[in-house]
Design a protein around this motif. Structure first.
Motif, mmCIF file in Angstrom:
data_model
loop_
_atom_site.group_PDB
_atom_site.id
_atom_site.type_symbol
_atom_site.label_atom_id
_atom_site.label_comp_id
_atom_site.label_asym_id
_atom_site.label_seq_id
_atom_site.Cartn_x
_atom_site.Cartn_y
_atom_site.Cartn_z
ATOM 1 N N ILE A 1 0.854 -1.187 0.000
ATOM 2 C CA ILE A 1 0.000 0.000 0.000
ATOM 3 C C ILE A 1 0.889 1.235 0.000
ATOM 4 O O ILE A 1 1.714 1.416 0.895
ATOM 5 C CB ILE A 1 -0.924 0.017 1.232
ATOM 6 C CG1 ILE A 1 -1.760 -1.260 1.313
ATOM 7 C CG2 ILE A 1 -1.807 1.261 1.223
ATOM 8 C CD1 ILE A 1 -2.704 -1.481 0.162
ATOM 9 N N GLY A 2 0.718 2.093 -0.985
ATOM 10 C CA GLY A 2 1.508 3.306 -1.042
ATOM 11 C C GLY A 2 2.895 3.079 -1.616
ATOM 12 O O GLY A 2 3.250 1.979 -2.056
ATOM 13 N N GLU A 3 3.695 4.130 -1.566
ATOM 14 C CA GLU A 3 5.021 4.123 -2.180
ATOM 15 C C GLU A 3 5.972 3.181 -1.441
ATOM 16 O O GLU A 3 5.987 3.130 -0.210
ATOM 17 C CB GLU A 3 5.569 5.553 -2.163
ATOM 18 C CG GLU A 3 6.887 5.734 -2.859
ATOM 19 C CD GLU A 3 7.372 7.168 -2.804
ATOM 20 O OE1 GLU A 3 8.576 7.402 -3.088
ATOM 21 O OE2 GLU A 3 6.559 8.055 -2.454
ATOM 22 N N GLU A 4 6.757 2.457 -2.201
ATOM 23 C CA GLU A 4 7.722 1.539 -1.602
ATOM 24 C C GLU A 4 8.760 2.327 -0.803
ATOM 25 O O GLU A 4 9.280 3.344 -1.271
ATOM 26 C CB GLU A 4 8.419 0.707 -2.677
ATOM 27 C CG GLU A 4 9.321 -0.374 -2.108
ATOM 28 C CD GLU A 4 9.819 -1.357 -3.155
ATOM 29 O OE1 GLU A 4 10.518 -2.314 -2.773
ATOM 30 O OE2 GLU A 4 9.519 -1.165 -4.356
ATOM 31 N N GLY A 5 9.063 1.842 0.391
ATOM 32 C CA GLY A 5 10.017 2.513 1.265
ATOM 33 C C GLY A 5 9.427 3.646 2.078
ATOM 34 O O GLY A 5 10.131 4.278 2.868
ATOM 35 N N ARG A 6 8.120 3.897 1.903
ATOM 36 C CA ARG A 6 7.444 4.989 2.611
ATOM 37 C C ARG A 6 6.339 4.430 3.502
ATOM 38 O O ARG A 6 5.248 4.987 3.613
ATOM 39 C CB ARG A 6 6.866 5.981 1.606
ATOM 40 C CG ARG A 6 7.897 6.681 0.732
ATOM 41 C CD ARG A 6 8.529 7.850 1.435
ATOM 42 N NE ARG A 6 7.541 8.888 1.728
ATOM 43 C CZ ARG A 6 7.761 9.914 2.555
ATOM 44 N NH1 ARG A 6 8.926 10.014 3.185
ATOM 45 N NH2 ARG A 6 6.826 10.809 2.762
ATOM 46 N N GLY A 7 6.629 3.326 4.171
ATOM 47 C CA GLY A 7 5.614 2.650 4.966
ATOM 48 C C GLY A 7 5.114 3.453 6.143
ATOM 49 O O GLY A 7 3.914 3.450 6.440
ATOM 50 N N VAL A 8 6.016 4.131 6.841
ATOM 51 C CA VAL A 8 5.598 4.891 8.021
ATOM 52 C C VAL A 8 4.699 6.066 7.631
ATOM 53 O O VAL A 8 3.618 6.242 8.217
ATOM 54 C CB VAL A 8 6.819 5.344 8.847
ATOM 55 C CG1 VAL A 8 6.381 6.288 9.961
ATOM 56 C CG2 VAL A 8 7.532 4.126 9.447
ATOM 57 N N PRO A 9 5.089 6.900 6.641
ATOM 58 C CA PRO A 9 4.165 7.965 6.243
ATOM 59 C C PRO A 9 2.819 7.443 5.735
ATOM 60 O O PRO A 9 1.793 8.108 5.894
ATOM 61 C CB PRO A 9 4.923 8.691 5.119
ATOM 62 C CG PRO A 9 6.358 8.402 5.392
ATOM 63 C CD PRO A 9 6.383 7.019 5.960
ATOM 64 N N THR A 10 2.812 6.250 5.152
ATOM 65 C CA THR A 10 1.551 5.678 4.670
ATOM 66 C C THR A 10 0.659 5.266 5.826
ATOM 67 O O THR A 10 -0.522 5.632 5.890
ATOM 68 C CB THR A 10 1.823 4.461 3.766
ATOM 69 O OG1 THR A 10 2.579 4.884 2.621
ATOM 70 C CG2 THR A 10 0.521 3.824 3.301
ATOM 71 N N ILE B 1 0.851 6.182 8.859
ATOM 72 C CA ILE B 1 0.573 7.263 9.815
ATOM 73 C C ILE B 1 -0.777 7.893 9.532
ATOM 74 O O ILE B 1 -1.396 8.496 10.421
ATOM 75 C CB ILE B 1 1.704 8.321 9.790
ATOM 76 C CG1 ILE B 1 1.820 8.993 11.155
ATOM 77 C CG2 ILE B 1 1.481 9.357 8.698
ATOM 78 C CD1 ILE B 1 2.392 8.124 12.231
ATOM 79 N N GLU B 2 -1.259 7.748 8.292
ATOM 80 C CA GLU B 2 -2.614 8.213 7.966
ATOM 81 C C GLU B 2 -3.636 7.506 8.863
ATOM 82 O O GLU B 2 -4.633 8.086 9.286
ATOM 83 C CB GLU B 2 -2.924 7.928 6.491
ATOM 84 C CG GLU B 2 -2.051 8.679 5.509
ATOM 85 C CD GLU B 2 -2.601 10.058 5.198
ATOM 86 O OE1 GLU B 2 -3.718 10.370 5.660
ATOM 87 O OE2 GLU B 2 -1.924 10.819 4.512
#
Length: 549
Positions: free
Chosen positions: A286-295, A297-298
């Motif tokens: 789900i969301g951009e690879e490597g950007r799990g925390v910002p994803t 955090i929603e």
């Protein structure tokens, strides 16, 4: 001698009438006023109906769901691994009511003015009957912004997640009428420090957002393991990523998701929390690879908001129990609620409860206006401030309410022990106190316009010298950056109290706002029941005493 004459040793007297069946909305004047203040008046009838349900059947279901904890069933009678959690029917009754009322969906499916406020009020009522079921409903509600980042996955899952039908059957998503979503983020070695996670994700094909992966690893806390899917974190070669992991694979077989055990928790008994392992579990990125925390955090931002709602509602139910008891119980020939020291205690509890409610509903208003820059920055900051401060205050309030009942407040026949056990989870879950306070500093120092948004909200004190002086001290404290992390809790508390004072002052009830500022801004007393002279305690107590209206 007729010994039967002594079979009855005493008459039962001086007992309060039961609150069974009370309408939790109609008896709560502050809640009605704050809902109206932030454009939720259109939900008045629905809230009244849910208040009737929460104070009656759901209250009874809450006791049953806690007396009959969920049970883990690892294998069926033939020896097949099934990884099921079995719940008492009362749990399902509570889940059915909450989901049917839109707790998991309403602001997304009907995003009108006041939608978040009305939904928060519904959760506030539900949580007073039973808080454990709020956990899966919170996560189901909060997952929507994260899943919307991945439209191909969302197209399959959102219609079921946004359904108002509760479907507890353990079936593939295509066969269900509704779905619930859980969360599995933390691991043994890291806890809140999710960067320390070791779970790995391996692409089943080309990889990338929306694509299938196989996850290998463990999660130390997986909330509500009977949900239909879970948002979780795992590493790829590009960093920590967010995934949706379903209980069933696309071919309908069970996923490689294994429950190790259920947590034996202090409270939150009706809800199951677990330790799990992923042994090649199917999941979609789900969301951009490597950007799990910002994803993810929603999702976390909204679950933290529900921690505010949860703690506020526990405060309110504790206050309800204490005020009701004291309205009838006599000591020394006088009703407790007429005795000066008890009036001081009850009035102080009422102030804290309403201040928590005010900040929570103001947060709901901000969430109702996500495209307003000021409101978005306010929500970013107050999520952490409110989560810290309101959740910190709940255990102390509930304990004080128990004291109002004396020994009766310590036995399980009343709801107060359950409220007391429940209270700490909201301050721990989704980041404990230090995490919230450091997040406040991060938002104020690193995110453009957030500090300005805070002081724009606070203004100059709105004509009240005490509040004005407090705001000026806050500005000086934020300009002084020496040892600011060391002072982060005090700063967060000072901001929370300033916001609560400002909201109460704006609402126009001088009895409430003057008492709050006289006690909270003047540094008066450290325990509840230490209000200064001159407070209109009788009016404050009457405002929060159940009237069966």
């Amino acid at each position: 001698m007729n010994l039967h004459a002594y079979a009855e040793t005493h008459d039962v007297t001086n007992q309060v009438p039961p609150l069974d069946g009370a309408n939790l909305y109609r008896q709560d004047l502050p809640l009605q006023e704050w809902v109206r203040r932030y454009q939720g008046e259109w939900a008045d009838q629905a809230l009244s109906e849910y208040g009737e349900l929460a104070g009656g059947p759901l209250m009874q279901a809450g006791f049953l769901a806690n007396e009959n904890k969920p049970l883990f069933k690892s294998h069926d009678r033939y020896g097949h691994r099934v990884d099921l959690v079995e719940f008492h029917p009362a749990y399902h009754e509570l889940m059915t009511a909450g989901i049917s009322a839109g707790i998991t969906s309403a602001p997304w499916t009907d995003p009108r003015a006041g939608a978040q406020v009305a939904r928060a009020a519904t959760m506030y009522l539900h949580n007073q009957a039973e808080a454990g079921t709020s956990c899966p409903m919170t996560m189901t509600f909060a997952c929507i912004p994260a899943l919307r980042l991945q439209s191909d996955v969302a197209d399959v899952w959102l219609p079921k997640i946004l359904s108002r039908q509760y479907d507890p059957r353990n079936l593939p998503i295509e066969q269900k009428t509704g779905a619930t979503i859980g969360m599995a983020m933390t691991e043994k070695q890291g806890g809140t420090d999710v960067r320390a996670n070791t779970t790995r994700a391996y692409p089943a094909g080309i990889g990338g957002p929306g694509q299938a992966y196989e996850l290998v690893g463990h999660k130390w806390f997986c909330s509500a393991p009977m949900c239909d899917a879970f948002l979780t974190l795992a590493y790829t070669d590009k960093g920590l990523c967010c995934f949706l992991l379903p209980r069933h694979r696309p071919d309908g077989t069970r996923n490689q998701f294994y429950i190790q055990r259920l947590k034996n928790k202090l409270g939150n008994w009706a809800n199951a929390s677990s330790e799990v392992e992923f042994r090649g579990a199917h999941a979609w990125m789900i969301g951009e690879e490597g950007r799990g925390v910002p994803t993810i955090i929603e999702m976390v931002s909204l679950t933290r908001f529900d921690c505010m709602i949860g703690s506020s509602s526990l405060m309110r139910q504790a206050l309800t129990q204490a005020a009701h008891h004291c309205a009838y119980r006599t000591v020394g020939g006088r009703v407790l609620a007429d005795q000066p020291l008890m009036q001081n205690v009850l009035a102080d509890l009422a102030l804290e409860s309403e201040a928590a409610l005010a900040l929570t509903m103001r947060m709901g208003k901000a969430l109702d206006n996500p495209h307003n820059e000021q409101e978005a920055k306010f929500a970013r900051l107050v999520t952490a401030i409110g989560k810290y401060w309101i959740c910190k205050r709940a255990p102390a309030i509930i304990n004080e309410a128990q004291e109002c009942l004396g020994g009766a407040g310590y036995v399980e026949e009343t709801i107060l022990p359950r409220l007391y056990r429940e209270a700490p989870v909201n301050s721990i879950w989704e980041g404990s106190g230090n995490v919230q306070c450091l997040d406040v500093l991060r938002a104020l120092s690193k995110e453009a316009g957030v500090l300005e948004a805070l002081f724009s909200e606070l203004g100059d004190g709105h004509g009240d010298a005490r509040l004005g002086a407090h705001i000026e001290r806050l500005k000086r404290d934020f300009r002084d950056t020496d040892d600011i992390q060391y002072r982060a809790r005090q700063l967060t508390e000072d901001v929370a109290v300033a916001l609560q004072a400002k909201l109460l002052l704006e609402a126009g009830n001088a009895t409430v706002s003057d008492a709050f500022m006289a006690s909270r801004l003047a540094g008066h007393g450290r325990a509840f029941g230490t209000l200064p002279r001159g407070i209109e305690v009788e009016q404050l107590v009457a405002r929060s005493t159940p009237n069966h209206g």
